[in-house]
Design a protein around this motif. Structure first.
Motif, PDB file in Angstrom:
ATOM      1  N   VAL A  71     -15.010  81.360  80.581  1.00  0.00           N
ATOM      2  CA  VAL A  71     -16.204  81.194  79.749  1.00  0.00           C
ATOM      3  C   VAL A  71     -15.923  81.752  78.354  1.00  0.00           C
ATOM      4  N   PHE A  72     -16.098  80.890  77.362  1.00  0.00           N
ATOM      5  CA  PHE A  72     -15.964  81.302  75.968  1.00  0.00           C
ATOM      6  C   PHE A  72     -17.359  81.464  75.387  1.00  0.00           C
ATOM      7  N   TRP A  73     -17.478  82.313  74.411  1.00  0.00           N
ATOM      8  CA  TRP A  73     -18.794  82.537  73.794  1.00  0.00           C
ATOM      9  C   TRP A  73     -18.610  82.626  72.283  1.00  0.00           C
ATOM     10  N   SER A  74     -19.630  82.253  71.549  1.00  0.00           N
ATOM     11  CA  SER A  74     -19.608  82.377  70.103  1.00  0.00           C
ATOM     12  C   SER A  74     -21.058  82.572  69.669  1.00  0.00           C
ATOM     13  N   GLY A  75     -21.360  83.750  69.177  1.00  0.00           N
ATOM     14  CA  GLY A  75     -22.730  84.051  68.773  1.00  0.00           C
ATOM     15  C   GLY A  75     -23.648  84.401  69.929  1.00  0.00           C
ATOM     16  N   GLY A 158     -29.738  79.301  67.742  1.00  0.00           N
ATOM     17  CA  GLY A 158     -30.441  80.050  66.701  1.00  0.00           C
ATOM     18  C   GLY A 158     -29.521  80.608  65.633  1.00  0.00           C
ATOM     19  N   ARG A 159     -28.220  80.470  65.820  1.00  0.00           N
ATOM     20  CA  ARG A 159     -27.296  80.937  64.786  1.00  0.00           C
ATOM     21  C   ARG A 159     -26.901  79.749  63.914  1.00  0.00           C
ATOM     22  N   ASP A 160     -26.780  79.985  62.631  1.00  0.00           N
ATOM     23  CA  ASP A 160     -26.423  78.905  61.718  1.00  0.00           C
ATOM     24  C   ASP A 160     -25.083  79.207  61.075  1.00  0.00           C
ATOM     25  N   SER A 167     -14.723  80.697  63.454  1.00  0.00           N
ATOM     26  CA  SER A 167     -14.886  81.625  64.581  1.00  0.00           C
ATOM     27  C   SER A 167     -13.578  81.721  65.374  1.00  0.00           C
ATOM     28  N   PHE A 168     -13.467  82.785  66.156  1.00  0.00           N
ATOM     29  CA  PHE A 168     -12.296  82.911  67.032  1.00  0.00           C
ATOM     30  C   PHE A 168     -12.253  81.766  68.028  1.00  0.00           C
ATOM     31  N   PHE A 169     -13.413  81.347  68.496  1.00  0.00           N
ATOM     32  CA  PHE A 169     -13.425  80.237  69.437  1.00  0.00           C
ATOM     33  C   PHE A 169     -12.795  78.992  68.809  1.00  0.00           C
ATOM     34  N   PHE A 172      -8.777  79.990  67.636  1.00  0.00           N
ATOM     35  CA  PHE A 172      -7.734  80.444  68.561  1.00  0.00           C
ATOM     36  C   PHE A 172      -7.934  80.039  70.014  1.00  0.00           C
ATOM     37  N   GLU A 173      -9.145  79.627  70.372  1.00  0.00           N
ATOM     38  CA  GLU A 173      -9.370  79.298  71.777  1.00  0.00           C
ATOM     39  C   GLU A 173      -9.287  77.783  71.988  1.00  0.00           C
ATOM     40  N   LEU A 174     -10.166  77.040  71.336  1.00  0.00           N
ATOM     41  CA  LEU A 174     -10.133  75.581  71.462  1.00  0.00           C
ATOM     42  C   LEU A 174      -8.724  75.001  71.251  1.00  0.00           C
TER      43      LEU A 174
HETATM   44  P1  NFD Z   1     -18.612  85.428  67.273  1.00  0.00           P
HETATM   45  P2  NFD Z   1     -16.152  84.105  68.004  1.00  0.00           P
HETATM   46  N1  NFD Z   1     -13.200  87.275  60.701  1.00  0.00           N
HETATM   47  O1  NFD Z   1     -19.782  85.809  68.110  1.00  0.00           O
HETATM   48  N2  NFD Z   1     -13.194  87.262  71.090  1.00  0.00           N
HETATM   49  O2  NFD Z   1     -16.029  82.682  68.470  1.00  0.00           O
HETATM   50  C1  NFD Z   1     -13.384  88.519  61.243  1.00  0.00           C
HETATM   51  F1  NFD Z   1     -12.747  89.535  60.694  1.00  0.00           F
HETATM   52  O3  NFD Z   1     -18.906  84.653  66.022  1.00  0.00           O
HETATM   53  C2  NFD Z   1     -13.626  88.435  71.623  1.00  0.00           C
HETATM   54  O4  NFD Z   1     -15.631  84.408  66.643  1.00  0.00           O
HETATM   55  O5  NFD Z   1     -17.677  84.533  68.210  1.00  0.00           O
HETATM   56  N3  NFD Z   1     -14.129  88.770  62.321  1.00  0.00           N
HETATM   57  C3  NFD Z   1     -13.753  89.580  70.840  1.00  0.00           C
HETATM   58  C4  NFD Z   1     -14.769  87.746  62.882  1.00  0.00           C
HETATM   59  C5  NFD Z   1     -13.451  89.534  69.481  1.00  0.00           C
HETATM   60  C6  NFD Z   1     -14.639  86.410  62.412  1.00  0.00           C
HETATM   61  C7  NFD Z   1     -13.012  88.340  68.955  1.00  0.00           C
HETATM   62  C8  NFD Z   1     -13.826  86.196  61.267  1.00  0.00           C
HETATM   63  N4  NFD Z   1     -13.643  84.965  60.750  1.00  0.00           N
HETATM   64  C9  NFD Z   1     -12.893  87.222  69.751  1.00  0.00           C
HETATM   65  N5  NFD Z   1     -15.358  85.593  63.220  1.00  0.00           N
HETATM   66  C10 NFD Z   1     -14.239  90.908  71.410  1.00  0.00           C
HETATM   67  N6  NFD Z   1     -14.342  91.062  72.707  1.00  0.00           N
HETATM   68  O6  NFD Z   1     -14.513  91.829  70.635  1.00  0.00           O
HETATM   69  C11 NFD Z   1     -15.922  86.377  64.134  1.00  0.00           C
HETATM   70  N7  NFD Z   1     -15.586  87.690  63.956  1.00  0.00           N
HETATM   71  C12 NFD Z   1     -16.003  88.833  64.800  1.00  0.00           C
HETATM   72  C13 NFD Z   1     -13.047  85.987  71.856  1.00  0.00           C
HETATM   73  C14 NFD Z   1     -17.524  88.964  64.813  1.00  0.00           C
HETATM   74  O7  NFD Z   1     -17.995  89.902  63.859  1.00  0.00           O
HETATM   75  C15 NFD Z   1     -13.930  85.750  73.074  1.00  0.00           C
HETATM   76  O8  NFD Z   1     -13.093  85.274  74.136  1.00  0.00           O
HETATM   77  C16 NFD Z   1     -17.786  89.468  66.203  1.00  0.00           C
HETATM   78  O9  NFD Z   1     -17.641  90.869  66.271  1.00  0.00           O
HETATM   79  C17 NFD Z   1     -14.940  84.661  72.677  1.00  0.00           C
HETATM   80  O10 NFD Z   1     -14.798  83.444  73.414  1.00  0.00           O
HETATM   81  C18 NFD Z   1     -16.696  88.833  67.045  1.00  0.00           C
HETATM   82  O11 NFD Z   1     -15.647  88.516  66.134  1.00  0.00           O
HETATM   83  C19 NFD Z   1     -14.661  84.402  71.208  1.00  0.00           C
HETATM   84  O12 NFD Z   1     -13.393  84.952  70.940  1.00  0.00           O
HETATM   85  C20 NFD Z   1     -17.175  87.609  67.763  1.00  0.00           C
HETATM   86  O13 NFD Z   1     -17.733  86.682  66.836  1.00  0.00           O
HETATM   87  C21 NFD Z   1     -15.711  85.093  70.357  1.00  0.00           C
HETATM   88  O14 NFD Z   1     -15.375  85.052  69.029  1.00  0.00           O
END
Ligand code: NFD
Length: 245
Positions: A71-75, A158-160, A167-169, A172-174
């Protein structure tokens, strides 16, 4: 932001706890794993850290992820973690050993004793910020490469934007989902956990994600607040309401 005091004890404690409650293919030496992890940054100027060193930590802590369980999550950090625990047999990065060990901890090194900075991880050149970004990029890449069967991504309407291309999803994931193992990406759009309510399946940034998945040659489905999710949303909002008071 402050750093995590006693991170060594927390890391080693979490590692022992994880092994006591999960069936492991190989036993992990928690102290050795801490050394592998901490030697990447301890006793070093943050700008001299070679984040490639984190690959060894990931390799040593790697565990298999059950088919259809990724399960991946974003926001949707709180929602998704709460949801997978309730449903069962679903795993986020933070539920499996590498992510479990370090989730929500903050760390960075320094040249002077004790080698770890327990005051602050903000340095003038922003090296710690870059190191942390590289670390989570590696973790996300590992987690995506370990997926098989049908995978889920839980997004917040609700996130825009609900799906953010930086995003990391997205980054790096997709792109790292293995074509020979993953057969479907289930997009789940959660409505009603945040104020605004932007896109639905087939619109806005969700539509962009759907096209992107097609470019990556994966099958997808998309559901707005499907059955289990809507029930869980009530439970989740109820919990949040009472937690605030
Ligand atoms: P998010 P997501 N630059 O809710 N994951 O898709 C910087 F510096 O938007 C887990 O990005 O979702 N920080 C963890 C960022 C951390 C940026 C990262 C960016 N461009 C990724 N974008 C963890 N456990 O801590 C986002 N962030 C920060 C994996 C944002 O402030 C998970 O497997 C927030 O603290 C999940 O599927 C965090 O990254 C996906 O990547 C999550 O931002 C979630 O990353």
């Amino acid at each position: 932001a402050g750093t995590t005091p006693r991170i060594d004890q927390i890391f080693i404690g979490r590692c022992s706890d994880y092994q006591a409650s999960h069936t492991m293919e190989h036993e992990v030496d928690c102290h050795e794993l801490w050394m592998t992890f901490s030697s990447v940054f301890a006793n070093l100027d943050p700008c001299k850290v070679q984040t490639a060193g984190y690959d060894k930590f990931i390799e040593k802590s790697s565990v298999p992820i059950p088919q259809d369980g990724s399960v991946f999550w974003s926001g949707t950090y709180d929602f998704t973690h709460s949801y997978v625990k309730t449903v069962g047999n679903l795993y986020t990065l933070e539920d499996v050993l590498p992510g479990y060990l370090v989730n929500s901890l903050t760390w960075c090194g320094q040249e002077k004793s004790p080698g770890i900075n327990y005051e602050t991880c903000s340095d003038p050149q922003g090296c710690n910020k870059n190191n942390t970004y590289d670390f989570w990029a590696k973790m996300s890449t590992w987690f995506a490469k370990s997926a098989s069967g049908s995978v889920q991504v839980i997004l917040n309407a609700g996130r825009d934007p609900a799906f953010a291309s930086d995003s990391f999803f997205a980054k790096f994931e997709l792109p790292n989902l293995p074509h020979d193992k993953v057969n479907k990406i289930e997009i789940i759009v959660v409505h009603g956990i945040d104020g605004k309510d932007n896109p639905k399946c087939g619109s806005g940034s969700i539509k962009e994600l759907q096209s992107l998945i097609e470019q990556y040659n994966f099958a997808w489905t998309c559901a707005d607040n499907p059955g289990l999710i809507i029930i869980f949303t009530f439970r989740f909002n109820f919990y949040l309401t009472y937690q605030k008071e």
